[in-house]
Design a protein around this motif. Structure first.
Motif, PDB file in Angstrom:
ATOM      1  N   GLU A 199       0.832  -1.187   0.000  1.00 37.65           N
ATOM      2  CA  GLU A 199       0.000   0.000   0.000  1.00 37.65           C
ATOM      3  C   GLU A 199       0.880   1.255   0.000  1.00 37.65           C
ATOM      4  OE1 GLU A 199      -3.318   0.304  -0.146  1.00 37.65           O
ATOM      5  OE2 GLU A 199      -3.427  -1.861  -0.445  1.00 37.65           O
ATOM      6  N   PRO A 200       0.427   2.318  -0.707  1.00 39.09           N
ATOM      7  CA  PRO A 200       1.221   3.557  -0.721  1.00 39.09           C
ATOM      8  C   PRO A 200       1.586   4.060   0.666  1.00 39.09           C
ATOM      9  CG  PRO A 200      -0.526   3.672  -2.355  1.00 39.09           C
ATOM     10  CD  PRO A 200      -0.754   2.402  -1.583  1.00 39.09           C
ATOM     11  N   LYS A 201       0.685   3.923   1.623  1.00 44.56           N
ATOM     12  CA  LYS A 201       0.963   4.395   2.977  1.00 44.56           C
ATOM     13  C   LYS A 201       2.188   3.699   3.566  1.00 44.56           C
ATOM     14  CE  LYS A 201      -1.238   4.998   7.503  1.00 44.56           C
ATOM     15  NZ  LYS A 201      -2.483   4.799   8.279  1.00 44.56           N
ATOM     16  N   GLN A 202       2.302   2.392   3.319  1.00 48.24           N
ATOM     17  CA  GLN A 202       3.450   1.644   3.828  1.00 48.24           C
ATOM     18  C   GLN A 202       4.740   2.053   3.113  1.00 48.24           C
ATOM     19  OE1 GLN A 202       1.159  -2.178   3.096  1.00 48.24           O
ATOM     20  NE2 GLN A 202       2.398  -2.789   4.857  1.00 48.24           N
ATOM     21  N   VAL A 225      11.263  -1.102  -1.491  1.00 52.54           N
ATOM     22  CA  VAL A 225       9.843  -1.413  -1.656  1.00 52.54           C
ATOM     23  C   VAL A 225       9.642  -2.405  -2.797  1.00 52.54           C
ATOM     24  CG1 VAL A 225       7.599  -0.460  -2.335  1.00 52.54           C
ATOM     25  CG2 VAL A 225       9.002   0.732  -0.644  1.00 52.54           C
ATOM     26  N   ALA A 226      10.328  -2.193  -3.911  1.00 58.15           N
ATOM     27  CA  ALA A 226      10.203  -3.100  -5.060  1.00 58.15           C
ATOM     28  C   ALA A 226      10.625  -4.517  -4.671  1.00 58.15           C
ATOM     29  CB  ALA A 226      11.048  -2.584  -6.221  1.00 58.15           C
ATOM     30  N   MET A 227      11.724  -4.633  -3.934  1.00 62.70           N
ATOM     31  CA  MET A 227      12.202  -5.957  -3.527  1.00 62.70           C
ATOM     32  C   MET A 227      11.234  -6.626  -2.550  1.00 62.70           C
ATOM     33  SD  MET A 227      16.246  -4.975  -3.107  1.00 62.70           S
ATOM     34  CE  MET A 227      16.822  -6.613  -2.650  1.00 62.70           C
ATOM     35  N   LEU A 228      10.695  -5.858  -1.609  1.00 65.51           N
ATOM     36  CA  LEU A 228       9.728  -6.419  -0.669  1.00 65.51           C
ATOM     37  C   LEU A 228       8.462  -6.876  -1.389  1.00 65.51           C
ATOM     38  CD1 LEU A 228      10.121  -3.865   2.261  1.00 65.51           C
ATOM     39  CD2 LEU A 228      10.879  -6.250   2.261  1.00 65.51           C
ATOM     40  N   ASP A 229       8.035  -6.107  -2.376  1.00 65.52           N
ATOM     41  CA  ASP A 229       6.847  -6.500  -3.146  1.00 65.52           C
ATOM     42  C   ASP A 229       7.095  -7.777  -3.935  1.00 65.52           C
ATOM     43  OD1 ASP A 229       5.140  -4.550  -2.261  1.00 65.52           O
ATOM     44  OD2 ASP A 229       5.428  -3.205  -3.967  1.00 65.52           O
ATOM     45  N   LEU A 230       8.274  -7.913  -4.495  1.00 65.12           N
ATOM     46  CA  LEU A 230       8.602  -9.142  -5.222  1.00 65.12           C
ATOM     47  C   LEU A 230       8.566 -10.346  -4.292  1.00 65.12           C
ATOM     48  CD1 LEU A 230      11.520  -7.816  -7.452  1.00 65.12           C
ATOM     49  CD2 LEU A 230       9.369  -8.755  -8.297  1.00 65.12           C
ATOM     50  N   LEU A 231       9.098 -10.180  -3.096  1.00 66.08           N
ATOM     51  CA  LEU A 231       9.083 -11.278  -2.133  1.00 66.08           C
ATOM     52  C   LEU A 231       7.659 -11.587  -1.666  1.00 66.08           C
ATOM     53  CD1 LEU A 231      12.216 -10.286  -0.024  1.00 66.08           C
ATOM     54  CD2 LEU A 231      11.992 -12.329  -1.436  1.00 66.08           C
ATOM     55  N   ALA A 232       6.882 -10.533  -1.428  1.00 69.16           N
ATOM     56  CA  ALA A 232       5.515 -10.726  -0.919  1.00 69.16           C
ATOM     57  C   ALA A 232       4.594 -11.362  -1.955  1.00 69.16           C
ATOM     58  CB  ALA A 232       4.942  -9.394  -0.457  1.00 69.16           C
ATOM     59  N   SER A 233       4.946 -11.249  -3.225  1.00 70.08           N
ATOM     60  CA  SER A 233       4.100 -11.812  -4.283  1.00 70.08           C
ATOM     61  C   SER A 233       4.101 -13.342  -4.262  1.00 70.08           C
ATOM     62  CB  SER A 233       4.577 -11.326  -5.649  1.00 70.08           C
ATOM     63  OG  SER A 233       5.810 -11.951  -6.011  1.00 70.08           O
ATOM     64  N   PRO A 288      10.754 -10.818   7.809  1.00 66.26           N
ATOM     65  CA  PRO A 288       9.708 -11.785   7.433  1.00 66.26           C
ATOM     66  C   PRO A 288      10.084 -12.675   6.249  1.00 66.26           C
ATOM     67  CG  PRO A 288       8.775  -9.590   7.790  1.00 66.26           C
ATOM     68  CD  PRO A 288      10.255  -9.426   7.761  1.00 66.26           C
ATOM     69  N   PHE A 289      11.132 -12.310   5.533  1.00 65.79           N
ATOM     70  CA  PHE A 289      11.532 -13.078   4.337  1.00 65.79           C
ATOM     71  C   PHE A 289      12.931 -13.664   4.518  1.00 65.79           C
ATOM     72  CE2 PHE A 289       8.868  -9.432   3.103  1.00 65.79           C
ATOM     73  CZ  PHE A 289       7.760 -10.117   2.608  1.00 65.79           C
ATOM     74  N   ALA A 290      13.273 -13.976   5.756  1.00 66.60           N
ATOM     75  CA  ALA A 290      14.633 -14.438   6.056  1.00 66.60           C
ATOM     76  C   ALA A 290      15.013 -15.683   5.273  1.00 66.60           C
ATOM     77  CB  ALA A 290      14.762 -14.694   7.556  1.00 66.60           C
ATOM     78  N   ASP A 291      14.013 -16.499   4.886  1.00 65.86           N
ATOM     79  CA  ASP A 291      14.320 -17.727   4.156  1.00 65.86           C
ATOM     80  C   ASP A 291      14.592 -17.471   2.681  1.00 65.86           C
ATOM     81  OD1 ASP A 291      11.654 -16.924   3.842  1.00 65.86           O
ATOM     82  OD2 ASP A 291      10.998 -18.959   3.335  1.00 65.86           O
ATOM     83  N   LEU A 333       6.361   7.030  -5.685  1.00 66.40           N
ATOM     84  CA  LEU A 333       5.557   5.815  -5.868  1.00 66.40           C
ATOM     85  C   LEU A 333       5.747   5.240  -7.271  1.00 66.40           C
ATOM     86  CD1 LEU A 333       2.304   6.876  -3.981  1.00 66.40           C
ATOM     87  CD2 LEU A 333       4.145   5.381  -3.170  1.00 66.40           C
ATOM     88  N   LEU A 334       5.927   6.116  -8.261  1.00 67.01           N
ATOM     89  CA  LEU A 334       6.250   5.621  -9.602  1.00 67.01           C
ATOM     90  C   LEU A 334       7.600   4.911  -9.604  1.00 67.01           C
ATOM     91  CD1 LEU A 334       5.102   8.551 -11.939  1.00 67.01           C
ATOM     92  CD2 LEU A 334       4.218   6.214 -11.954  1.00 67.01           C
ATOM     93  N   GLY A 335       8.540   5.433  -8.820  1.00 64.37           N
ATOM     94  CA  GLY A 335       9.847   4.790  -8.724  1.00 64.37           C
ATOM     95  C   GLY A 335       9.743   3.382  -8.171  1.00 64.37           C
ATOM     96  N   CYS A 336       8.881   3.181  -7.179  1.00 63.80           N
ATOM     97  CA  CYS A 336       8.672   1.837  -6.627  1.00 63.80           C
ATOM     98  C   CYS A 336       8.188   0.884  -7.722  1.00 63.80           C
ATOM     99  CB  CYS A 336       7.649   1.883  -5.495  1.00 63.80           C
ATOM    100  SG  CYS A 336       8.119   2.904  -4.073  1.00 63.80           S
ATOM    101  N   GLN A 337       7.236   1.344  -8.525  1.00 67.55           N
ATOM    102  CA  GLN A 337       6.722   0.522  -9.625  1.00 67.55           C
ATOM    103  C   GLN A 337       7.798   0.266 -10.670  1.00 67.55           C
ATOM    104  OE1 GLN A 337       2.882   1.870 -11.262  1.00 67.55           O
ATOM    105  NE2 GLN A 337       2.691   3.195  -9.454  1.00 67.55           N
ATOM    106  N   PHE A 338       8.555   1.316 -10.975  1.00 68.89           N
ATOM    107  CA  PHE A 338       9.576   1.210 -12.025  1.00 68.89           C
ATOM    108  C   PHE A 338      10.602   0.131 -11.698  1.00 68.89           C
ATOM    109  CE2 PHE A 338      13.940   2.642 -13.158  1.00 68.89           C
ATOM    110  CZ  PHE A 338      13.891   2.324 -14.510  1.00 68.89           C
TER     111      PHE A 338
END
Length: 384
Positions: free
Chosen positions: A2-5, A113-121, A36-39, A364-369
């Protein structure tokens, strides 16, 4: 995310005061985000000095590695000149204000943020990303130099540096040579100058030689323009009625690929030697933090893929630009044939200024990029 995060990550980073120190606190904060993604995330700290840690975070287990590079430090801020606390990320009028908002905690945060989103997916990743969160960029690119010297970028298929470029594609920039010339003379009373040796005069001779050299250095780079030189400081002498026994002069050169640093050093060293011999002077020269220019990267695959992402996914121009200021690319060019791109969400308007800011939209565009760039870069690499 989320943008807020995503915005909280940036404001949290701004709140960590890292003016040429304390970068380990940024490393601590980023480490916490990846717990949360230590593994699936490998973290490696590289200490430069007490309280100053580089942090490398690698996500993914196989395939080509795309490097993300962002420095943890910022320049100083005079709080009396700011409308907000420079070390509190303040959101106002569609902007985030704070020291490092543009240069370059917004780039670093967007990469995270981009890396966390990739992991969370929870999707299988066809390649890897290695984040290089480095210390000391503003004062000498110490962290980038350290990771290069330790071979920690040798296996990258390309690297993106999140310096502020308004999400334009900076494919080349000038290098830098700082120098300091010291002149030692002999003090005497100004009424008896023949009894002393004036330390200032040899510096004047040196300054004239350097001025003439750069006047004749007329080669112009198609993107960067001409090499530039600034005599930036001069000081010396003890009082007005004494022959000065010591004086110093400093200069800043912004270099282009047409003139090698070796060639420039040779000229400056020869000028010192000539003046010392001809005028019985005692000049010495010291070079500080020399960094080579970034050769034109316009046609490397990383730049072309990034341009496609900006134009086709984010509907941005994907304009190719050149820069004048040096970045950590000056260190990464030491790795042969590695594609390099400078591209970050900071607009580059307020860098190092009071009331530094980044637009929320750009961040936020940078996060997407960065996230989309990873997918497209892996796809391109695996298609070979």
């Amino acid at each position: 995310m989320e943008p807020k995060q995503a915005l909280k990550i940036l404001t949290d980073l701004i709140s960590i005061e890292t003016v040429d120190q304390n970068e380990s606190q940024v490393a601590d904060y980023l480490t916490h985000l990846f717990v949360p993604f230590a593994d699936r995330a490998q973290l490696k700290r590289i200490s430069f000095a007490p309280g100053r840690d580089n942090l490398l975070i690698t996500v993914g287990t196989q395939g080509p590695i795309l490097g993300f590079s962002g420095h943890e430090d910022v320049v100083a801020a005079d709080k009396d000149q700011w409308q907000t606390d420079p070390f509190v990320g303040t959101m106002r009028d569609d902007r985030i204000y704070g020291r490092g908002a543009s240069d370059m905690k917004s780039g670093l945060a967007a990469m995270v943020v981009a890396m966390l989103d990739l992991l969370a997916s929870n999707q299988p990743l066809p390649g890897r990303i290695r984040l290089l969160a480095t210390i000391g960029e503003e004062t000498g690119e110490y962290g980038a130099n350290q990771v290069v010297q330790q071979g920690l970028v040798d296996d990258l298929a390309g690297i993106v540096i999140g310096e502020p470029s308004n999400l334009q594609l900076e494919v080349t920039h000038k290098g830098v040579i700082d120098y300091c010339v010291t002149s030692v003379g002999l003090a005497s009373h100004a009424s008896k100058p023949e009894a002393g040796q004036n330390a200032i005069w040899p510096l004047i001779l040196f300054a004239q030689k350097v001025h003439d050299y750069f006047e004749q250095a007329t080669i112009s780079d198609p993107k960067l323009g001409q090499m530039t030189h600034v005599l930036s400081q001069i000081n010396g002498g003890e009082q007005i009625n004494s022959v000065p026994a010591k004086a110093q002069l400093t200069g800043n050169i912004r270099t282009i690929p047409a003139y090698s640093h070796k060639q420039i050093y040779q000229f400056l060293d020869n000028a010192i030697e000539q003046i010392n011999q001809a005028d019985d002077a005692q000049l010495t020269i010291e070079y500080r933090y020399p960094e080579p220019p970034l050769p034109d990267q316009s046609h490397n695959k990383l730049v072309l893929v990034a341009q496609g992402v900006l134009q086709n996914k984010l509907h941005l121009p994907g304009e190719i630009i050149a820069g004048t200021g040096a970045t950590e690319a000056c260190e990464y060019v030491k790795v042969p044939n590695m594609p390099i791109l400078v591209c970050g969400p900071g607009e580059g308007i307020s860098d190092h200024q009071d009331n530094e800011w980044v637009s929320i939209k750009n961040y936020l565009l940078g996060c997407q990029f960065y996230e989309e760039l990873a997918w497209q870069f892996w796809k391109d690499q695996l298609a070979k």
